[in-house]
Design an enzyme around this catalytic site. Structure first.
Site, PDB file in Angstrom:
ATOM      1  N   CYS A 123       3.800  13.152 -13.543  1.00  0.00           N
ATOM      2  CA  CYS A 123       4.827  12.454 -14.358  1.00  0.00           C
ATOM      3  C   CYS A 123       5.267  11.134 -13.756  1.00  0.00           C
ATOM      4  CB  CYS A 123       6.040  13.382 -14.538  1.00  0.00           C
ATOM      5  SG  CYS A 123       7.056  13.566 -13.054  1.00  0.00           S
ATOM      6  N   LEU A 169      -4.693  -9.764  17.789  1.00  0.00           N
ATOM      7  CA  LEU A 169      -5.172  -9.494  19.158  1.00  0.00           C
ATOM      8  C   LEU A 169      -6.481 -10.226  19.406  1.00  0.00           C
ATOM      9  CD1 LEU A 169      -4.499  -7.857  21.684  1.00  0.00           C
ATOM     10  CD2 LEU A 169      -5.887  -5.997  20.781  1.00  0.00           C
ATOM     11  N   CYS A 205       9.233  17.340 -12.932  1.00  0.00           N
ATOM     12  CA  CYS A 205       8.503  18.051 -13.992  1.00  0.00           C
ATOM     13  C   CYS A 205       8.024  19.428 -13.552  1.00  0.00           C
ATOM     14  CB  CYS A 205       7.304  17.209 -14.456  1.00  0.00           C
ATOM     15  SG  CYS A 205       5.912  17.203 -13.320  1.00  0.00           S
ATOM     16  N   HIS A 226       0.828  -1.211   0.000  1.00  0.00           N
ATOM     17  CA  HIS A 226       0.000   0.000   0.000  1.00  0.00           C
ATOM     18  C   HIS A 226       0.858   1.253   0.000  1.00  0.00           C
ATOM     19  CE1 HIS A 226      -3.537  -2.395   1.927  1.00  0.00           C
ATOM     20  NE2 HIS A 226      -3.422  -2.611   0.636  1.00  0.00           N
TER      21      HIS A 226
HETATM   22  C1  BV8 Z   1      -8.434  -2.075  -5.431  1.00  0.00           C
HETATM   23  C2  BV8 Z   1      -3.263   2.956   2.435  1.00  0.00           C
HETATM   24  C3  BV8 Z   1      -9.043  -2.147  -7.696  1.00  0.00           C
HETATM   25  C4  BV8 Z   1      -3.930   4.150   2.940  1.00  0.00           C
HETATM   26  C5  BV8 Z   1      -5.007   1.295   2.321  1.00  0.00           C
HETATM   27  C6  BV8 Z   1     -15.125   0.031  -4.598  1.00  0.00           C
HETATM   28  C7  BV8 Z   1     -14.240   0.663  -5.462  1.00  0.00           C
HETATM   29  C8  BV8 Z   1     -12.897   0.290  -5.560  1.00  0.00           C
HETATM   30  C9  BV8 Z   1     -12.435  -0.725  -4.760  1.00  0.00           C
HETATM   31  C10 BV8 Z   1     -13.309  -1.323  -3.889  1.00  0.00           C
HETATM   32  C11 BV8 Z   1     -14.650  -0.983  -3.800  1.00  0.00           C
HETATM   33  N1  BV8 Z   1     -15.252  -1.773  -2.866  1.00  0.00           N
HETATM   34  C12 BV8 Z   1     -14.324  -2.608  -2.337  1.00  0.00           C
HETATM   35  C13 BV8 Z   1     -13.172  -2.355  -2.968  1.00  0.00           C
HETATM   36  C14 BV8 Z   1     -11.935  -2.973  -2.740  1.00  0.00           C
HETATM   37  C15 BV8 Z   1     -11.218  -2.149  -1.693  1.00  0.00           C
HETATM   38  C16 BV8 Z   1     -11.577  -2.764  -0.361  1.00  0.00           C
HETATM   39  O1  BV8 Z   1     -11.148  -3.850  -0.080  1.00  0.00           O
HETATM   40  N2  BV8 Z   1     -12.410  -2.057   0.403  1.00  0.00           N
HETATM   41  C17 BV8 Z   1     -12.828  -2.600   1.683  1.00  0.00           C
HETATM   42  C18 BV8 Z   1     -12.883  -1.491   2.711  1.00  0.00           C
HETATM   43  C19 BV8 Z   1     -14.178  -3.288   1.483  1.00  0.00           C
HETATM   44  N3  BV8 Z   1      -9.819  -2.274  -1.993  1.00  0.00           N
HETATM   45  C20 BV8 Z   1      -9.212  -1.348  -2.742  1.00  0.00           C
HETATM   46  O2  BV8 Z   1      -9.730  -0.319  -3.098  1.00  0.00           O
HETATM   47  C21 BV8 Z   1      -7.810  -1.714  -3.158  1.00  0.00           C
HETATM   48  N4  BV8 Z   1      -7.664  -1.486  -4.552  1.00  0.00           N
HETATM   49  O3  BV8 Z   1      -9.291  -2.866  -5.164  1.00  0.00           O
HETATM   50  O4  BV8 Z   1      -8.168  -1.665  -6.698  1.00  0.00           O
HETATM   51  C22 BV8 Z   1      -8.353  -1.967  -8.970  1.00  0.00           C
HETATM   52  C23 BV8 Z   1      -8.363  -3.006  -9.866  1.00  0.00           C
HETATM   53  C24 BV8 Z   1      -7.753  -2.830 -11.085  1.00  0.00           C
HETATM   54  C25 BV8 Z   1      -7.137  -1.624 -11.393  1.00  0.00           C
HETATM   55  C26 BV8 Z   1      -7.107  -0.573 -10.456  1.00  0.00           C
HETATM   56  C27 BV8 Z   1      -7.721  -0.743  -9.241  1.00  0.00           C
HETATM   57  C28 BV8 Z   1      -6.794  -0.819  -2.484  1.00  0.00           C
HETATM   58  C29 BV8 Z   1      -6.809  -1.046  -1.004  1.00  0.00           C
HETATM   59  C30 BV8 Z   1      -5.689  -0.241  -0.371  1.00  0.00           C
HETATM   60  C31 BV8 Z   1      -6.251   0.989   0.285  1.00  0.00           C
HETATM   61  N5  BV8 Z   1      -5.230   1.604   1.085  1.00  0.00           N
HETATM   62  N6  BV8 Z   1      -3.997   1.823   2.959  1.00  0.00           N
HETATM   63  C32 BV8 Z   1      -3.501   4.427   4.333  1.00  0.00           C
HETATM   64  O5  BV8 Z   1      -2.895   3.586   5.025  1.00  0.00           O
HETATM   65  O6  BV8 Z   1      -3.812   5.554   4.741  1.00  0.00           O
HETATM   66  S1  BV8 Z   1      -5.949   0.116   3.110  1.00  0.00           S
HETATM   67  C33 BV8 Z   1      -6.075   0.381   4.806  1.00  0.00           C
HETATM   68  O7  BV8 Z   1      -6.650  -0.805   5.371  1.00  0.00           O
HETATM   69  C34 BV8 Z   1      -4.799   0.479   5.552  1.00  0.00           C
HETATM   70  O8  BV8 Z   1      -3.695   0.784   4.819  1.00  0.00           O
HETATM   71  C35 BV8 Z   1      -4.553  -0.883   6.159  1.00  0.00           C
HETATM   72  O9  BV8 Z   1      -3.317  -1.356   5.789  1.00  0.00           O
HETATM   73  C36 BV8 Z   1      -5.567  -1.687   5.505  1.00  0.00           C
HETATM   74  C37 BV8 Z   1      -6.019  -2.887   6.239  1.00  0.00           C
HETATM   75  O10 BV8 Z   1      -6.289  -2.522   7.572  1.00  0.00           O
HETATM   76  P1  BV8 Z   1      -5.563  -3.370   8.712  1.00  0.00           P
HETATM   77  O11 BV8 Z   1      -4.095  -3.215   8.541  1.00  0.00           O
HETATM   78  O12 BV8 Z   1      -6.110  -4.739   8.728  1.00  0.00           O
HETATM   79  O13 BV8 Z   1      -5.986  -2.556   9.990  1.00  0.00           O
HETATM   80  P2  BV8 Z   1      -7.344  -2.713  10.810  1.00  0.00           P
HETATM   81  O14 BV8 Z   1      -7.426  -1.555  11.737  1.00  0.00           O
HETATM   82  O15 BV8 Z   1      -8.466  -2.989   9.870  1.00  0.00           O
HETATM   83  O16 BV8 Z   1      -7.121  -4.034  11.674  1.00  0.00           O
HETATM   84  C38 BV8 Z   1      -6.113  -4.064  12.655  1.00  0.00           C
HETATM   85  C39 BV8 Z   1      -6.091  -5.478  13.212  1.00  0.00           C
HETATM   86  O17 BV8 Z   1      -5.037  -5.552  14.154  1.00  0.00           O
HETATM   87  C40 BV8 Z   1      -7.370  -5.844  13.949  1.00  0.00           C
HETATM   88  O18 BV8 Z   1      -7.755  -7.155  13.562  1.00  0.00           O
HETATM   89  C41 BV8 Z   1      -6.966  -5.843  15.427  1.00  0.00           C
HETATM   90  O19 BV8 Z   1      -7.629  -6.843  16.169  1.00  0.00           O
HETATM   91  C42 BV8 Z   1      -5.509  -6.151  15.348  1.00  0.00           C
HETATM   92  N7  BV8 Z   1      -4.707  -5.583  16.431  1.00  0.00           N
HETATM   93  C43 BV8 Z   1      -4.881  -4.389  17.063  1.00  0.00           C
HETATM   94  N8  BV8 Z   1      -3.920  -4.233  17.988  1.00  0.00           N
HETATM   95  C44 BV8 Z   1      -3.121  -5.328  17.924  1.00  0.00           C
HETATM   96  C45 BV8 Z   1      -3.629  -6.190  16.936  1.00  0.00           C
HETATM   97  N9  BV8 Z   1      -3.066  -7.372  16.645  1.00  0.00           N
HETATM   98  C46 BV8 Z   1      -1.960  -7.712  17.351  1.00  0.00           C
HETATM   99  N10 BV8 Z   1      -1.412  -6.941  18.303  1.00  0.00           N
HETATM  100  C47 BV8 Z   1      -1.959  -5.752  18.613  1.00  0.00           C
HETATM  101  N11 BV8 Z   1      -1.393  -4.995  19.578  1.00  0.00           N
END
Ligand code: BV8
Length: 229
Positions: free
Chosen positions: A117, A199, A136, A106
């Site tokens: 560019c 977690l 650019c 990501h």
């Molecule tokens: C794509 C960068 C297609 C930003 C991120 C409509 C239109 C377009 C796409 C979609 C759509 N509908 C759905 C999609 C697909 C979409 C998607 O999946 N949406 C979801 C919400 C339904 N995906 C996309 O858009 C992806 N691209 O599909 O492109 C395409 C195809 C062809 C050509 C062109 C394009 C792109 C997805 C990437 C988006 N960017 N990040 C930023 O960081 O600011 S994603 C974002 O969520 C974060 O980056 C993060 O990395 C990612 C996942 O979150 P997690 O890391 O899992 O974090 P979360 O808080 O959710 O969970 C934390 C976990 O840790 C929990 O389980 C918790 O229990 C645990 N935890 C907490 N503390 C601890 C712990 N575990 C252990 N120890 C601890 N102490």
């Protein structure tokens, strides 16, 4: 040679003080994802998006790797296996801990990208809509981050690594975002063993052969020590 693919998410950096996204008081409870993590949001209000990433870049630069990041470095160095870390995180804590075989699917807060560019350069601590591209000269600089609706980086390399994995370990991710969340299924289809360290279990029955529940800074070093003995 055994091949291990490790997918990490925000949970691996939580104990370094960096927020997760979907936990209570997570980032997506404070910000509207559509406004700060989509190309449309950036087009609409680039200042807001730069502010959002400037704050996260400052937090990440002020944070340090935790025991989970260090344990994954130990695994890479000591395991009789080829270890690849695929991270969804945009902080640079894995590389600062010493992980070398790493893919930021990501993107990363340390990178800047020109939307005109495609030039890439190390991001300054704070970016602004008036910054000019060093190549650019256009005022279209953005953080080198993959937003929703954009294709994550190096997916071919990631799918190839998962297809050849003997072991797939998912650490600190809720499994809500695709295509990252689909990698465990790819690994299973390729015959890999699958392990989740989180977690709270993400309750995706049938996906993980084993689940280790606990904070990453304890559960990951524990697992690595057990794996290496
Ligand atoms: C794509 C960068 C297609 C930003 C991120 C409509 C239109 C377009 C796409 C979609 C759509 N509908 C759905 C999609 C697909 C979409 C998607 O999946 N949406 C979801 C919400 C339904 N995906 C996309 O858009 C992806 N691209 O599909 O492109 C395409 C195809 C062809 C050509 C062109 C394009 C792109 C997805 C990437 C988006 N960017 N990040 C930023 O960081 O600011 S994603 C974002 O969520 C974060 O980056 C993060 O990395 C990612 C996942 O979150 P997690 O890391 O899992 O974090 P979360 O808080 O959710 O969970 C934390 C976990 O840790 C929990 O389980 C918790 O229990 C645990 N935890 C907490 N503390 C601890 C712990 N575990 C252990 N120890 C601890 N102490």
């Amino acid at each position: 040679m055994k091949r291990i693919v490790i997918l990490t998410g925000a949970g691996v950096s939580a104990e370094s003080g960096l927020g997760t996204f979907r936990d209570k008081d997570g980032l997506w409870t404070k910000y509207d994802l559509a406004e700060v993590a989509t190309p449309e949001g950036f087009a609409q209000n680039p200042g807001l998006v730069h502010d959002f990433y400037n704050a996260r870049r400052a937090n990440a630069l002020d944070a340090g790797p935790n025991a989970a990041h260090h344990a994954l470095v130990r695994l890479e160095r000591e395991a009789q296996a080829e270890v690849l870390v695929v991270t969804q995180n945009v902080d640079d804590l894995h590389e600062r801990a010493g992980t070398t075989r790493l893919i930021h699917m990501h993107g990363c807060l340390t990178g800047a990208l020109c939307a005109s560019c495609g030039h890439r350069w190390p991001a300054p601590r704070a970016m602004s809509p008036t910054d000019l591209c060093p190549s650019c000269g256009a005022a279209t600089t953005r953080p080198d981050i993959v937003w929703f609706g954009e294709m994550p980086y190096q997916m071919d390399a990631i799918y190839e690594a998962v297809a050849g994995a003997d072991l797939f370990v998912s650490i600190g991710t809720s499994g809500e975002v695709y295509p990252a969340a689909g990698l465990v299924e790819e690994a299973r289809m390729a015959g890999a063993e699958t392990l989740e360290i989180n977690l709270e279990p993400t309750n995706r029955p049938g996906l993980f052969d084993e689940v280790i529940q606990g904070p990453a800074s304890e559960a990951v070093p524990g697992w690595v020590s057990a794996y290496l003995t």
